[in-house]
Design a protein around this motif. Structure first.
Motif, mmCIF file in Angstrom:
data_model
loop_
_atom_site.group_PDB
_atom_site.id
_atom_site.type_symbol
_atom_site.label_atom_id
_atom_site.label_comp_id
_atom_site.label_asym_id
_atom_site.label_seq_id
_atom_site.Cartn_x
_atom_site.Cartn_y
_atom_site.Cartn_z
ATOM 1 N N GLU A 282 -7.110 2.527 5.331
ATOM 2 C CA GLU A 282 -6.185 1.432 4.767
ATOM 3 C C GLU A 282 -5.079 2.866 4.057
ATOM 4 O OE1 GLU A 282 -7.936 0.554 0.287
ATOM 5 O OE2 GLU A 282 -8.440 -0.890 1.777
ATOM 6 N N SER A 283 -3.900 2.077 3.393
ATOM 7 C CA SER A 283 -3.067 3.063 2.974
ATOM 8 C C SER A 283 -3.697 3.703 1.931
ATOM 9 C CB SER A 283 -1.670 2.250 2.484
ATOM 10 O OG SER A 283 -1.100 1.372 3.572
ATOM 11 N N TYR A 310 -5.860 8.409 8.836
ATOM 12 C CA TYR A 310 -5.074 7.101 9.290
ATOM 13 C C TYR A 310 -5.898 6.678 10.467
ATOM 14 C CZ TYR A 310 -2.019 4.426 11.816
ATOM 15 O OH TYR A 310 -1.356 3.407 12.537
ATOM 16 N N ASP A 410 2.037 -0.428 12.384
ATOM 17 C CA ASP A 410 2.242 0.256 10.976
ATOM 18 C C ASP A 410 3.248 0.989 11.026
ATOM 19 O OD1 ASP A 410 -0.567 -0.662 10.322
ATOM 20 O OD2 ASP A 410 -1.454 1.122 11.412
ATOM 21 N N GLY A 423 2.006 1.358 5.555
ATOM 22 C CA GLY A 423 1.411 -0.100 5.736
ATOM 23 C C GLY A 423 1.506 -0.779 6.697
ATOM 24 N N ARG A 424 1.084 -1.739 6.841
ATOM 25 C CA ARG A 424 1.390 -2.879 7.857
ATOM 26 C C ARG A 424 3.025 -3.348 7.929
ATOM 27 N NH1 ARG A 424 -1.297 -2.844 12.360
ATOM 28 N NH2 ARG A 424 -0.725 -4.962 12.654
ATOM 29 N N ASP A 427 2.717 -6.518 5.935
ATOM 30 C CA ASP A 427 2.482 -6.592 4.548
ATOM 31 C C ASP A 427 3.481 -5.842 3.696
ATOM 32 O OD1 ASP A 427 -0.015 -7.355 5.254
ATOM 33 O OD2 ASP A 427 -1.152 -5.297 4.999
ATOM 34 N N LEU A 428 4.429 -4.949 4.128
ATOM 35 C CA LEU A 428 5.392 -4.344 3.290
ATOM 36 C C LEU A 428 6.319 -5.566 3.063
ATOM 37 C CD1 LEU A 428 6.400 -1.129 5.009
ATOM 38 C CD2 LEU A 428 4.978 -1.461 3.093
ATOM 39 N N ASP A 437 7.010 -1.027 -1.383
ATOM 40 C CA ASP A 437 5.752 -0.736 -1.071
ATOM 41 C C ASP A 437 4.995 -1.651 -2.175
ATOM 42 O OD1 ASP A 437 3.107 -0.074 -0.993
ATOM 43 O OD2 ASP A 437 3.641 2.272 -1.265
ATOM 44 N N HIS A 439 2.050 -1.749 -2.966
ATOM 45 C CA HIS A 439 1.114 -1.212 -3.749
ATOM 46 C C HIS A 439 1.758 -0.515 -4.980
ATOM 47 C CE1 HIS A 439 -1.844 -1.295 -0.778
ATOM 48 N NE2 HIS A 439 -1.178 -0.694 -0.020
#
Length: 535
Positions: A282-283, A310, A410, A423-424, A427-428, A437, A439
């Motif tokens: 994952e990231s 990765y 990604d 990231g995906r 997901d971003l 991001d 996160h």
């Protein structure tokens, strides 16, 4: 192929240890059960004989065995019989039954491989012929003459929140992944040891627990994931008991284990013999790298042994990896420029710290404009495309500049030859055309109020605004909770730091947030539950 390696090691090194399972369910210190190459070969061939009585070559068999020697036997028996293995996590029968049901409906399996102890649970869930991997019949099956292009396994996402789609992996894919891992890890045949507690249905778990040990005649040490998450020192004890040890865990799990390592653990655990501790799957978070190098370094882990990688859907094993000569490279980039799609180095307070995922292990990595499909120069953010041996043979590819490429979905960028993964795409967070991001947003949200549980925060984007979903910290009793104060604090912190509108802050009770096998929140499932109001 992997079964070729098994037959070869059984013939030349029959009495050498092949797989050791450390069982903590009946012993606090762990009870070790070991299979030699010879005994593993006999169990695989006999289990394959039983499997072929109920499933023909090319049919599909679900593997629902507990982590350990039995799980390895089940997978290899399917390969040996020419049956396509569909590995699943046995724990998901209880934790994520809807995910198992969705996979079973999609894969159309005609048999299931499990153990005597797990048989009642499996039969209550799956009405199909059962083959017991711990009940050896007298006969053995000659190895099915599969070719490198024949499908060996269907790998489904381990994230229960995603739609079931099995990635077809050939016998050649799996064998090549093992060989690439041996080279990338610089493993020594007959000497190096892999220590793995990831489920074998997980890409890194399969490479560490099955593919690399078979390709390089390494001893594989397996632990149950739940026992490690309960007491991370069990993983560290296994690392300290071998030589030239290779191990891996997803970023979230590494951060969790580092946080649970006590001062007493650090005083007596020695990890100087660990040659590779891999952060991947994952990231990569810069905070995880810093904490892991610090905490495990106090146990003697050499800084250069900590590496990042990765992995991508549609590929087998790590696609990129950092070199073993030094810790992973970290760079700081301008946060606003990164949101606009460009990585510009910057060192002041408006910067983001990013960690390299390394250079290609085998093949090429390209960063491409996802809309126009043209290659981007260093420092420009785009979709990561892959070409070469790591890409599974039956993937849908696109052509560019005379090569076939796998579109990973990604996002990332290249900097001086190294890949930085953001990231995906889905997901971003995209707010008013800016990329954020998730996160970083989650880090700000979890620090905004002590009532927010740090490891249970997810940020989502909806058009022009952000939504933050979090669990209540167990350290804050419900009667002491001031919900409006929590919502206001999180909303203000995120809006101030990222200059975005926060549409909603949802605080749920402990245990209500959908999570995967590692306990990490599953973003897709949370988004669906937020939209349908079931959170």
């Amino acid at each position: 192929m992997l079964t070729d390696h098994l037959a070869a090691w059984a013939a030349t090194n029959a009495d050498d240890a092949a797989v050791t399972y450390v069982d903590h369910s009946t012993s606090l210190d762990g009870l070790s059960v070991t299979a030699t190459w010879g005994s593993l070969h006999r169990r695989v061939a006999s289990t394959a004989a039983a499997l072929r009585r109920v499933a023909g070559p090319g049919s599909r068999a679900v593997v629902l065995a507990p982590q350990g020697v039995d799980d390895v036997v089940a997978l290899l028996a399917a390969f040996w019989a020419g049956v396509i293995a569909v590995p699943l996590d046995l724990g998901d029968l209880d934790d994520h039954p809807e995910h198992v049901s969705a996979v079973l409906n999609d894969c159309l399996a005609t048999a299931v491989l499990t153990t005597s102890a797990a048989k009642p649970r499996v039969q209550a869930f799956f009405d199909a012929p059962v083959v017991l991997v711990d009940a050896m019949p007298d006969d053995e099956l000659a190895r099915y003459p599969a070719t490198a292009s024949d499908i060996a396994m269907l790998r489904y996402p381990v994230d229960p929140g995603t739609d079931p789609f099995g990635t077809a992996l050939s016998h050649g894919d799996l064998a090549a992944a093992g060989s690439r891992a041996i080279s990338a890890f610089r493993a020594v045949t007959g000497r190096s040891v892999t220590v793995n507690w990831l489920p074998l249905c997980y890409d890194l778990g399969f490479v560490l627990g099955v593919a690399a040990p078979l390709a390089g005649r390494l001893r594989a040490v397996l632990l149950e994931q739940s026992s490690v998450l309960e007491q991370p020192r069990r993983w560290l004890q296994a690392l300290a008991s071998g030589q030239d040890v290779i191990t891996a865990a997803p970023d979230f799990a590494l951060a969790y284990c580092a946080s649970r390592t006590t001062e007493q653990d650090r005083s007596w655990l020695r990890l100087s013999q660990v040659s590779t501790m891999l952060d991947g799957g994952e990231s990569i978070n810069a905070s995880t790298v810093r904490v892991a190098i610090d905490v495990f370094g106090q146990c003697g882990l050499p800084p250069q042994a900590f590496r990042t990688c990765y992995s991508a859907v549609g590929a087998v094993g790590p696609v990129t990896m950092t070199a073993p000569a030094a810790p992973p490279r970290r760079i700081t980039v301008d946060r606003e420029q990164l949101a606009a799609g460009k990585a510009v180095l910057r060192t002041d307070g408006r910067s983001s710290l990013l960690v390299s995922s390394g250079v290609p292990v085998d093949g090429l990595v390209l960063v491409v404009d996802p809309g126009a499909s043209w290659p981007l120069p260093d420092g420009m953010v785009g979709e990561i495309w892959l070409s070469g041996g790591a890409v599974a043979v039956r993937q849908e590819l696109v052509s560019l500049d005379g090569r076939d490429w796998l579109r990973t979905g990604d996002l990332g960028f290249l900097h001086e030859g190294e890949l930085f993964v953001l990231g995906r795409q889905e997901d971003l967070l995209t707010v008013d055309g800016r990329r954020l991001d998730p996160h970083e947003v989650e880090l700000v949200a979890r620090a905004a109020h002590p009532a927010v549980r740090p490891d249970r925060v997810v940020a989502l984007s909806f058009g022009e605004a952000v939504v933050v979903v979090a669990e209540r910290s167990q350290h804050v009793p419900p009667d002491d909770l001031d919900l409006s104060a929590v919502v206001d604090a999180v909303r203000a912190a995120v809006a101030r730091r990222f200059n975005v509108r926060v549409r909603d802050v949802v605080l749920v009770e402990s245990g209500r947030m959908p999570a995967g096998w590692s306990g990490h929140p599953t973003r897709a499932a949370i988004r669906r539950r937020y939209l349908d109001g079931s959170l």
